[in-house]
Write a protein that holds these residues in place. Structure first.
Motif: not given
Length: 103
Positions: A30-38
Motif C-alpha cells: 500500500x505504501x509503495x503503490x500510494x507513492x506511485x499513485x501520487x
C-alpha cells in the motif's frame, strides 16, 4: 532465516504470525503503490495543465482568424454592394435616356 520446510527446521508459523505477515505485506504494498499513485496523479495534472495551455493558444489563434475572415467578408460585401449600386444607377440613367427617346 528459515531454511527447508517448517517441519525440518522445527519452526512453524501459527495463525497470528501469518496474519501479521499478511498485514505487513499489505501495508508495504500500500505504501509503495500510494507513492506511485501520487506520482502518476502529479504527472497527469502537469499534462492536463500543458494541454490547457495549448488549447488556450489554439483558441486565441482561431479567434484572430475568425475576426480576420469576418473583416474580409464584410469588406467584400461592401465592395460588391458599391459595385451593384453603381450598375443600378447606370441602368437607371440608361433607362431614363431610352424613355426620353421613345417619348
Amino acid at each position: 532465516m528459515f531454511s527447508g520446510s517448517p517441519a525440518q527446521n522445527g519452526h512453524t508459523m501459527d495463525e497470528d504470525t501469518i496474519t501479521d505477515l499478511k498485514q505487513f505485506i499489505a501495508s508495504t504494498v500500500s505504501q509503495h503503490t500510494s507513492g506511485m499513485r501520487d506520482s502518476i496523479i502529479g504527472e497527469l495534472r502537469s499534462d492536463i495543465a500543458k494541454l490547457d495551455s495549448k488549447i488556450d493558444n489554439v483558441e486565441e489563434k482561431l479567434e484572430k482568424k475568425i475576426d480576420d475572415l469576418s473583416t474580409y467578408v464584410a469588406d467584400a460585401l461592401d465592395t460588391g454592394n458599391e459595385e451593384m449600386a453603381k450598375k443600378l444607377d447606370d441602368h437607371e440613367h440608361r433607362i431614363v435616356r431610352l424613355e426620353k427617346r421613345v417619348a
